[in-house]
Design a protein around this motif. Structure first.
Motif, PDB file in Angstrom:
ATOM      1  N   LEU A  21       0.832  -1.212   0.000  1.00 36.89           N
ATOM      2  CA  LEU A  21       0.000   0.000   0.000  1.00 36.89           C
ATOM      3  C   LEU A  21       0.864   1.258   0.000  1.00 36.89           C
ATOM      4  O   LEU A  21       0.548   2.250  -0.659  1.00 36.89           O
ATOM      5  CB  LEU A  21      -0.931   0.001   1.226  1.00 36.89           C
ATOM      6  CG  LEU A  21      -1.947  -1.145   1.297  1.00 36.89           C
ATOM      7  CD1 LEU A  21      -2.741  -1.059   2.592  1.00 36.89           C
ATOM      8  CD2 LEU A  21      -2.877  -1.138   0.101  1.00 36.89           C
ATOM      9  N   LYS A  41     -12.771 -12.819  -1.455  1.00 31.16           N
ATOM     10  CA  LYS A  41     -12.573 -12.797  -2.912  1.00 31.16           C
ATOM     11  C   LYS A  41     -13.593 -13.741  -3.522  1.00 31.16           C
ATOM     12  O   LYS A  41     -13.632 -14.919  -3.175  1.00 31.16           O
ATOM     13  CB  LYS A  41     -11.146 -13.277  -3.205  1.00 31.16           C
ATOM     14  CG  LYS A  41     -10.657 -13.087  -4.603  1.00 31.16           C
ATOM     15  CD  LYS A  41     -10.200 -11.687  -4.945  1.00 31.16           C
ATOM     16  CE  LYS A  41      -8.836 -11.313  -4.405  1.00 31.16           C
ATOM     17  NZ  LYS A  41      -8.451  -9.937  -4.835  1.00 31.16           N
ATOM     18  N   LEU A  78      -9.507   2.235  -4.649  1.00 28.99           N
ATOM     19  CA  LEU A  78      -8.239   1.702  -4.162  1.00 28.99           C
ATOM     20  C   LEU A  78      -7.244   2.861  -4.207  1.00 28.99           C
ATOM     21  O   LEU A  78      -7.354   3.785  -3.444  1.00 28.99           O
ATOM     22  CB  LEU A  78      -7.795   0.496  -4.990  1.00 28.99           C
ATOM     23  CG  LEU A  78      -8.782  -0.705  -4.971  1.00 28.99           C
ATOM     24  CD1 LEU A  78      -8.280  -1.832  -5.835  1.00 28.99           C
ATOM     25  CD2 LEU A  78      -9.038  -1.192  -3.557  1.00 28.99           C
ATOM     26  N   HIS A 115      -2.365 -15.010  -9.719  1.00 27.66           N
ATOM     27  CA  HIS A 115      -3.213 -15.902  -8.918  1.00 27.66           C
ATOM     28  C   HIS A 115      -2.884 -17.350  -9.230  1.00 27.66           C
ATOM     29  O   HIS A 115      -2.668 -17.695 -10.392  1.00 27.66           O
ATOM     30  CB  HIS A 115      -4.692 -15.695  -9.286  1.00 27.66           C
ATOM     31  CG  HIS A 115      -5.438 -14.771  -8.380  1.00 27.66           C
ATOM     32  ND1 HIS A 115      -5.606 -15.019  -7.031  1.00 27.66           N
ATOM     33  CD2 HIS A 115      -6.107 -13.623  -8.633  1.00 27.66           C
ATOM     34  CE1 HIS A 115      -6.345 -14.039  -6.505  1.00 27.66           C
ATOM     35  NE2 HIS A 115      -6.644 -13.169  -7.449  1.00 27.66           N
TER      36      HIS A 115
HETATM   37  C1  ECB Z   1     -11.222  -4.041  -1.692  1.00 30.24           C
HETATM   38  C2  ECB Z   1     -10.664  -4.475  -0.346  1.00 30.24           C
HETATM   39  C3  ECB Z   1      -9.442  -3.739   0.082  1.00 30.24           C
HETATM   40  C4  ECB Z   1      -9.744  -2.298   0.345  1.00 30.24           C
HETATM   41  C5  ECB Z   1      -8.476  -1.528   0.593  1.00 30.24           C
HETATM   42  C6  ECB Z   1      -8.763  -0.078   0.566  1.00 30.24           C
HETATM   43  C7  ECB Z   1      -7.850   0.880   0.233  1.00 30.24           C
HETATM   44  C8  ECB Z   1      -6.451   0.540  -0.171  1.00 30.24           C
HETATM   45  C9  ECB Z   1      -6.005   1.310  -1.410  1.00 30.24           C
HETATM   46  C10 ECB Z   1      -5.293   0.734  -2.409  1.00 30.24           C
HETATM   47  C11 ECB Z   1      -4.885  -0.695  -2.326  1.00 30.24           C
HETATM   48  C12 ECB Z   1      -4.699  -1.432  -3.617  1.00 30.24           C
HETATM   49  C13 ECB Z   1      -5.050  -2.728  -3.658  1.00 30.24           C
HETATM   50  C14 ECB Z   1      -5.735  -3.411  -2.510  1.00 30.24           C
HETATM   51  C15 ECB Z   1      -5.501  -4.905  -2.521  1.00 30.24           C
HETATM   52  C16 ECB Z   1      -6.436  -5.792  -2.843  1.00 30.24           C
HETATM   53  C17 ECB Z   1      -7.660  -5.382  -3.557  1.00 30.24           C
HETATM   54  C18 ECB Z   1      -7.796  -6.037  -4.926  1.00 30.24           C
HETATM   55  C19 ECB Z   1      -6.479  -6.118  -5.652  1.00 30.24           C
HETATM   56  C20 ECB Z   1      -6.623  -6.697  -7.041  1.00 30.24           C
HETATM   57  O1  ECB Z   1      -6.182  -6.121  -7.998  1.00 30.24           O
HETATM   58  O2  ECB Z   1      -7.246  -7.877  -7.145  1.00 30.24           O
HETATM   59  C21 ECB Z   1      -7.253  -8.520  -8.422  1.00 30.24           C
HETATM   60  C22 ECB Z   1      -6.803  -9.924  -8.211  1.00 30.24           C
HETATM   61  O3  ECB Z   1      -7.614 -10.614  -7.301  1.00 30.24           O
HETATM   62  C23 ECB Z   1      -8.665  -8.521  -8.980  1.00 30.24           C
HETATM   63  O4  ECB Z   1      -9.143  -7.234  -9.105  1.00 30.24           O
END
Ligand code: ECB
Length: 141
Positions: A21, A41, A78, A115
């Motif tokens: 992060l 997920k 995000l 994955h």
């Molecule tokens: C959505 C749950 C996490 C919420 C976190 C909130 C703020 C954090 C800001 C940026 C973080 C960037 C990524 C967070 C990590 C996991 C979320 C999904 C990442 C992703 O790209 O998942 C892929 C593969 O499973 C599908 O979209």
């Protein structure tokens, strides 16, 4: 179909998530909330068509794509960045053996995720710059 990722999965371990992060420039307060969350997920897989839902009590994130087809991604809620996936037709979501690999071309160098299934668990490797976060999910229900 090299592997079947479909199902409902719950986060069990989340190694180096805060470092990841930080690499994405997520601010301190948001990081503290994000690292405390339980993540679920939900993966739907129909041939090469995928639907990913990452759910939490704080924010949700959804992404749909077809393996081998380029798309633009906006990481809404995000880190709110625009990313090209497969823009050059060289960078796509692809199968590398039994691993589903996504390269996210944009402002951040070396951004990607992978994955795979190992020992009945769902693994997600999140990379940004020199940071590698490993999330392990176990089956829910
Ligand atoms: C959505 C749950 C996490 C919420 C976190 C909130 C703020 C954090 C800001 C940026 C973080 C960037 C990524 C967070 C990590 C996991 C979320 C999904 C990442 C992703 O790209 O998942 C892929 C593969 O499973 C599908 O979209």
């Amino acid at each position: 179909m090299p592997a079947d990722l479909s199902g409902k999965w719950i986060l069990e371990t989340n190694d180096k998530f805060e470092e990841y992060l930080k690499a994405l420039d997520v601010d301190f307060a948001t990081r503290k909330i994000a690292i405390s969350l339980s993540q679920t997920k939900v993966v739907k897989q129909d041939g090469d068509k995928f639907e990913f839902k990452t759910l939490s009590t704080f924010r949700n994130y959804e992404l749909s794509f077809t393996v081998g087809v380029e798309f633009d991604e906006h990481t809404k809620g995000l880190d709110n960045r625009n990313i090209k996936v497969g823009q050059t037709y060289e960078i796509l979501v692809t199968w590398e053996g039994d691993k589903l690999v996504c390269t996210q071309k944009g402002e951040k160098a070396n951004r990607a995720w992978k994955h795979w299934i190992e020992g009945g668990k769902l693994y997600l490797e999140l990379t940004c710059e020199d940071v590698v976060c490993i999330q392990v999910f176990k089956r829910k229900e």
